[in-house]
Design an enzyme around this catalytic site. Structure first.
Site: not given
Length: 543
Positions: A178, A458
């Site tokens: 990603r 996160d």
């Protein structure tokens, strides 16, 4: 291979129109990644696509201004024929047919080895929400992934007690990468005086070094594309990847992608995004935490769309259930996978009852996903893989369940934008303050994936905390469930109390940046306009 080398040499011979390529940071050994040919390859991508990227970012700002003025997101009238058409995406490659459990995490060598060895079907190596994009982290991650593709990656614990190596290739999870989103720059590399897109840097460096090797193994390369907001942004990615394939001598459609539906505008364009990437898309993913963050940000000026505290905004809330079920229906209609969301829980040591309660939440969430028709799911910790795998194995005997058409689902615009009911407790308010400050302090110190209260936080979850605080404080008349006004005095008390509350944690990595993080949150919550992304101002403070 000779054709690929020739094309790379051709790229490296192309002069820059107004200057050239500047690498503004230096680490030992980086020339092995940022070779003259690799830099020329990146410069070519920048010169071809930077104007279009800036146009797409301008379109985002213009649409948000309309939302701020009262407009509501909706399905596009101009693409109705496309949504009503009978087309399907290209067939999926064998390596991506079974994705029932995927693990995600940052790109440091130890994580890469453990994730590839974990028993999950897929490992998403994440340069975005779980990586603090210091120059060292980025290059260390790219170097680790290059060695992983070559099969030579190993890592020795600092104390020498354990040596980590990769399992044989056929026993490893399928690697997906990603890159960072379209909104981010990579400040350490400038082309013709301008910073390169972080998206192009991350995908470009990885593809340049690994695409041919992965294609030879029938393993892609494969990517997850984050934070898209429109079909036009998906089309831009398609054009970029077409150019990557051409420049590296790959067959058209060799590179496959999965798109995270993690913004509110994107949920209204899922058919269109699939269509824009139809020759290479493998599925859509419910990026639930970023989706909640995007909901708050999209409706930042809408006082009737204020959400309760994060713990009450679960996938059982009607607007999130509608999002999940519409994604399943849309993907299966088009022959793509519908991937479920993240289980952020991590094992709780020393408290068996609390650990079982946490696992029960994971169990219920994964059962909901597989019963609804999802083809796979995400976990943040390897210890959750057996649990998630068992649930999907029991309910999904085949490699996927695209045969589950979900024709019963009828989702209209209002289903997707109706806010959830709930409250704001003192613990919820103070929890948002703590999570945001602790995550930001760690991020500034170079750590983008932080365990807090037995959840793996996160950037997405920190963004929920930050944007909720901003919206609550800019919505006059809100009260906690005990009647306390939600105001800046409440925020100030929470911030003042943090250093003593976290005294022991000040000794941990990131502890010396706690004061800086507190000051940043205070500034961001007082600002008249909600900052689009926490990582934009924070990025200027890291090396």
């Amino acid at each position: 291979m000779s054709a690929v080398i020739a094309q790379r040499q051709d790229l490296s011979s192309q002069p820059g129109p107004d200057g050239g390529i500047e690498v503004l940071a230096r680490l030992p050994g980086q020339e092995q990644l940022l070779t003259p040919a690799a830099l020329a390859f990146l410069a070519d991508l920048h010169r071809r696509f930077e104007p279009a990227r800036q146009a797409r970012l301008a379109a985002r700002r213009e649409r948000q201004a309309r939302f701020d003025a009262g407009e509501l997101p909706d399905f596009r009238a101009d693409t109705a024929p496309l949504r009503n058409g009978a087309w399907r995406v290209a067939p999926l490659p064998a390596a991506l047919l079974d994705r029932r459990v995927e693990i995600t995490g940052p790109v440091d060598p130890k994580m890469v080895i453990n994730a590839l060895n974990s028993g999950a079907k897929v490992f998403m190596a994440d340069f975005e929400d779980s990586t603090s994009p210091t120059w060292n982290n980025l290059l260390t991650g790219q170097r680790a992934l290059k060695k992983a593709v070559a099969g030579t990656l190993d890592w020795m614990a600092p104390d020498g007690a354990k040596h980590y190596t990769l399992k044989p290739f056929e026993q490893q999870a399928v690697l997906m990468v990603r890159p960072r989103g379209w909104h981010l720059d990579e400040k350490h590399l400038r082309v013709d005086g301008a910073p390169i897109s972080a998206s192009l840097f991350d995908l470009g460096v990885f593809a340049f070094h690994n695409a041919v090797a992965l294609a030879a193994k029938d393993r892609g390369p494969y990517f997850y594309l984050p934070k898209l907001q429109s079909m036009e942004e998906a089309q831009l990615w398609n054009e970029v990847i077409d150019r990557v394939e051409q420049a590296l001598g790959l067959s058209p459609g060799q590179i496959k992608v999965t798109v995270l539906i993690e913004t509110l505008p994107a949920v209204f364009e899922m058919d269109e995004i699939l269509h824009a990437l139809r020759t290479r898309i493998a599925g859509l993913n419910c990026g639930r935490w970023d989706y909640v963050f995007s909901y708050i940000k999209t409706f930042r000026a809408h006082r009737d769309k204020v959400l309760p505290e994060r713990g009450q905004v679960t996938m059982l809330q009607p607007f999130l259930r509608a999002y999940s079920e519409l994604l399943i229906q849309t993907c299966h209609k088009r022959g793509a996978h519908a991937m479920g969301g993240m289980a952020a829980q991590i094992p709780i040591s020393g408290d068996e009852a609390a650990n079982e309660a946490a696992l029960a939440k994971v169990r219920a969430d994964k059962l909901r996903e597989v019963t609804a028709g999802h083809d796979g799911t995400w976990v943040a910790h390897p210890a959750l893989i057996p649990l998630a795998m068992r649930i999907f194995d029991e309910r999904m005997p085949g490699p996927h369940q695209q045969h589950v058409s979900r024709d019963d689902v009828l989702v209209i615009r209002d289903d997707l934008i109706k806010p959830s009911l709930g409250t704001i407790t003192r613990a919820g308010f103070e929890g948002n303050v703590e999570v945001c400050v602790r995550y930001l302090a760690a991020w500034l110190d170079g750590n983008g994936c932080v365990p807090i209260h037995w959840l793996m936080e996160d950037a997405a979850t920190a963004e929920i905390a930050r944007t909720q605080l901003w919206q609550w404080l800019h919505s006059p008349g809100l009260h906690l469930d005990d009647g306390t006004p939600v105001d800046y005095a409440l925020l100030e008390r929470a911030l003042i109390g943090l250093p003593s509350k976290l005294a022991e944690r000040m000794k941990l990595p990131g502890g010396d940046r706690l004061g800086e993080a507190i000051a940043m949150l205070d500034q961001l919550t007082h600002a008249d306009t909600l900052e689009e992304f926490l990582t934009l101002p924070a990025y200027q403070r890291i090396d």
